[in-house]
Design a protein around this motif. Structure first.
Motif, PDB file in Angstrom:
ATOM      1  N   GLN A 108       5.920 -55.620 -74.686  1.00 50.83           N
ATOM      2  CA  GLN A 108       5.065 -55.461 -75.859  1.00 50.83           C
ATOM      3  C   GLN A 108       4.575 -56.818 -76.368  1.00 50.83           C
ATOM      4  OE1 GLN A 108       4.428 -52.309 -76.091  1.00 50.83           O
ATOM      5  NE2 GLN A 108       6.032 -52.192 -74.533  1.00 50.83           N
ATOM      6  N   ASN A 110       4.063 -57.528 -79.378  1.00 50.76           N
ATOM      7  CA  ASN A 110       4.814 -57.813 -80.600  1.00 50.76           C
ATOM      8  C   ASN A 110       6.284 -58.001 -80.235  1.00 50.76           C
ATOM      9  OD1 ASN A 110       5.976 -58.003 -83.095  1.00 50.76           O
ATOM     10  ND2 ASN A 110       5.435 -55.948 -83.769  1.00 50.76           N
ATOM     11  N   LEU A 113       9.388 -56.341 -82.082  1.00 54.50           N
ATOM     12  CA  LEU A 113       9.682 -54.918 -82.031  1.00 54.50           C
ATOM     13  C   LEU A 113      11.159 -54.664 -81.746  1.00 54.50           C
ATOM     14  CD1 LEU A 113       8.102 -52.266 -82.310  1.00 54.50           C
ATOM     15  CD2 LEU A 113       7.862 -52.225 -79.829  1.00 54.50           C
ATOM     16  N   SER A 161       2.355 -47.999 -76.553  1.00 51.54           N
ATOM     17  CA  SER A 161       2.943 -49.112 -77.313  1.00 51.54           C
ATOM     18  C   SER A 161       2.515 -49.069 -78.770  1.00 51.54           C
ATOM     19  CB  SER A 161       2.531 -50.444 -76.689  1.00 51.54           C
ATOM     20  OG  SER A 161       2.982 -50.540 -75.364  1.00 51.54           O
ATOM     21  N   THR A 165       5.117 -48.392 -81.740  1.00 53.24           N
ATOM     22  CA  THR A 165       5.317 -49.414 -82.767  1.00 53.24           C
ATOM     23  C   THR A 165       5.268 -48.800 -84.158  1.00 53.24           C
ATOM     24  OG1 THR A 165       4.396 -51.173 -81.385  1.00 53.24           O
ATOM     25  CG2 THR A 165       4.374 -51.538 -83.757  1.00 53.24           C
ATOM     26  N   THR A 169       8.584 -48.540 -86.554  1.00 50.94           N
ATOM     27  CA  THR A 169       8.476 -49.222 -87.845  1.00 50.94           C
ATOM     28  C   THR A 169       8.744 -48.250 -88.984  1.00 50.94           C
ATOM     29  OG1 THR A 169       6.852 -50.758 -86.916  1.00 50.94           O
ATOM     30  CG2 THR A 169       6.981 -50.636 -89.309  1.00 50.94           C
TER      31      THR A 169
END
Length: 296
Positions: A108, A110, A113, A161, A165, A169
């Motif tokens: 990913q 990010n 994550l 993804s 995410t 989150t």
């Protein structure tokens, strides 16, 4: 309580390749039927991937690291790679199962994550209860993930993804509400890194200095920070992790005390037995016998 046979090792299950994303990410909808693979869940086992299960209704009691959980309607259950699990029986369940590997997270863009509270799980939780608004949000996201999962192509990875995410989150926000804790400071982050390294190396590294070297800091500084943040000496975290793994093996397998001792990096089985009794108040044999009586 189901245990393994004498000649069995605790199996570790991986995701089987199913299409472009299958080796790293899988989504399955449960509609009351029993997939053949679920029979494997009736024996103690580990998974080498993260696993989220949204339960709409149905299901039975299962165990995660010696703790039983009765599945509730409109609840989400989560586990991390390496936890020891089993189901007591196979009963019809309706919901969605989501699985993904560390490799999937590493891909990913990010990088944070993998540091979300739900995945780090500092409070050792396993169950999130969902309010009606949470149910609507989670079901919508799972439907979007399912649609993308069934649509292989150039953009599948990016879309999976993106939706994952948002889901992780959102669930991490619920996690912090149901398992309260403050935002981590630099010292708290060091404590997390220390615990992560212990998880990775507890079988072969039993000394604080070895972990300090992995973290590129002095043993003294590590000990000071860990004691201040956790209230326990740094060595206690290593010892607790060893005891947890010993309890798992004594509870779920027929391995001898000597075999468990060697598996956990102890050169001397008698020293391991003394260590275990010092930490738990019971010898390994006494612990195994007492739990077999409680959970036959």
């Amino acid at each position: 309580m189901p245990t393994l046979l004498l000649d069995q090792q605790i199996p570790i299950y991986s995701l089987e390749s199913q299409g472009a994303a299958g080796a790293f990410f899988q989504l399955n909808r449960a509609d009351g039927r029993q997939p053949a693979f679920r029979q494997n869940m009736l024996q103690p086992h580990r998974k080498d991937y993260y696993h989220l299960v949204y339960v709409q209704r149905g299901g039975s009691r299962h165990w995660v690291d010696m703790t039983p959980y009765e599945l509730k309607e409109n609840a989400l259950y989560f586990s991390a790679p390496g936890q020891l699990q089993l189901k007591e029986k196979l009963q019809p369940m309706w919901g969605v199962s989501l699985a993904f590997t560390r490799e999937f997270l590493a891909r990913q863009p990010n990088a944070a994550l993998a540091q979300l509270p739900l995945l780090l799980n500092p409070q050792n939780g396993h169950e999130l209860l969902l309010a009606p608004a949470d149910v609507a949000f989670v079901e919508d996201l799972l439907a979007r993930l399912e649609a993308e999962y069934q649509r292989p192509g150039e953009w599948q990875q990016a879309m999976l993804s993106a939706h994952l995410t948002v889901l992780l989150t959102y669930l991490s926000r619920l996690y912090t509400e149901q398992f309260p804790g403050d935002e981590p400071s630099a010292d708290q982050l060091l404590l997390r890194k220390y615990r992560t390294r212990i998880e990775e190396h507890f079988r072969e590294r039993h000394e604080v200095g070895a972990y300090a070297a992995l973290l590129h800091i002095s043993a003294g500084h590590l000990s000071e920070v860990v004691k201040a943040q956790s209230g326990k000496p740094a060595i206690a975290h290593i010892q607790e992790r060893l005891v947890l793994e010993a309890r798992r093996l004594l509870f779920h397998t027929p391995q001898s005390v000597k075999e468990i001792a060697y598996d956990l990096g102890f050169a001397d089985a008698s020293y391991f037995s003394r260590f275990f009794k010092r930490e738990t108040g019971l010898t390994p044999a006494e612990y195994r016998a007492s739990n077999r009586e409680m959970y036959p």
